[in-house]
Write a protein that holds these residues in place. Structure first.
Motif, PDB file in Angstrom:
ATOM      1  N   SER A 171       0.757  -1.122   0.111  1.00  0.00           N
ATOM      2  CA  SER A 171       0.102   0.009   0.013  1.00  0.00           C
ATOM      3  C   SER A 171       0.799   1.169  -0.024  1.00  0.00           C
ATOM      4  N   LEU A 172       2.098   1.081   0.388  1.00  0.00           N
ATOM      5  CA  LEU A 172       2.883   2.273   0.468  1.00  0.00           C
ATOM      6  C   LEU A 172       4.000   2.361  -0.587  1.00  0.00           C
ATOM      7  N   GLY A 173       3.593   1.416  -1.787  1.00  0.00           N
ATOM      8  CA  GLY A 173       4.372   1.675  -2.937  1.00  0.00           C
ATOM      9  C   GLY A 173       5.385   0.586  -3.324  1.00  0.00           C
ATOM     10  N   PHE A 174       5.527  -0.429  -2.413  1.00  0.00           N
ATOM     11  CA  PHE A 174       6.752  -1.485  -2.347  1.00  0.00           C
ATOM     12  C   PHE A 174       6.106  -2.521  -3.502  1.00  0.00           C
ATOM     13  N   THR A 175       7.144  -2.879  -4.302  1.00  0.00           N
ATOM     14  CA  THR A 175       6.660  -4.201  -4.952  1.00  0.00           C
ATOM     15  C   THR A 175       7.672  -5.133  -4.654  1.00  0.00           C
ATOM     16  N   ILE A 176       7.002  -6.525  -5.019  1.00  0.00           N
ATOM     17  CA  ILE A 176       7.834  -7.612  -4.677  1.00  0.00           C
ATOM     18  C   ILE A 176       8.635  -8.079  -5.836  1.00  0.00           C
ATOM     19  N   LEU A 177       9.843  -7.977  -5.447  1.00  0.00           N
ATOM     20  CA  LEU A 177      10.947  -8.277  -6.921  1.00  0.00           C
ATOM     21  C   LEU A 177      10.968  -9.792  -6.909  1.00  0.00           C
TER      22      LEU A 177
END
Length: 161
Positions: free
Chosen positions: A130-136
């Motif tokens: 929700s804070l803009g992190f993506t799972i690499l």
């Protein structure tokens, strides 16, 4: 809620929830048998900027740190760790700490933030996305969860530019 830089005298108020979270062995890869002395050296390391969240009564209800994830020419990529007193869950403390750390990282000139080992069953995964992190990517079955068995560890990323 007040979020401020931690001082050495905060450790005795951080340790009880730090210990409870690590002993539960559900969200951190740290050894549940970590001694208080080793935990203090790990969390309150002078190379880290450590913060605490205080409730209106002055109780420390959470803590977070900010540090470079890498060294040398990649030292502008941050890493952070977060702990919220389990008895205070659901009050927005984790989000407040996360937003504070992201702003502090930007102010310090970091270009990005990486989390190296987010247990895939950790409810905080929703917060980070929700804070803009993506799972690499996810390292499959890398973590032996006490209730779910073998689960993956996510590597998560967010640009700070």
């Amino acid at each position: 809620m007040l979020i401020r830089e931690a001082v050495a005298d905060d450790w005795p108020r951080i340790w009880p929830f730090w210990h409870a979270i690590v002993v539960a062995a559900e969200t951190y890869t740290w050894d549940p048998d970590t001694s208080e002395e080793a935990a203090r050296a790990l969390w309150m390391n002078p190379a880290k900027r450590v913060y605490v969240a205080e409730d209106p009564g002055g109780a420390v209800v959470g803590s977070a740190y900010l540090t470079p994830n890498y060294g040398g020419r990649a030292a502008d990529v941050a890493n952070a760790g977060f702990m919220v007193d389990p008895d205070q869950a659901g009050r927005g403390i984790g989000r407040a700490l996360a937003e504070h750390i992201l702003a502090a990282a930007q102010d310090a000139g970091y270009r990005a933030m990486v989390f190296n080992a987010v247990v895939e069953t950790n409810p905080a995964v929703q917060l980070w996305t929700s804070l803009g992190f993506t799972i690499l990517g996810t390292v499959p079955e890398a973590f032996d969860h006490p209730r779910h068995g073998r689960v993956g560890l996510h590597i998560m990323y967010r640009s700070l530019l």
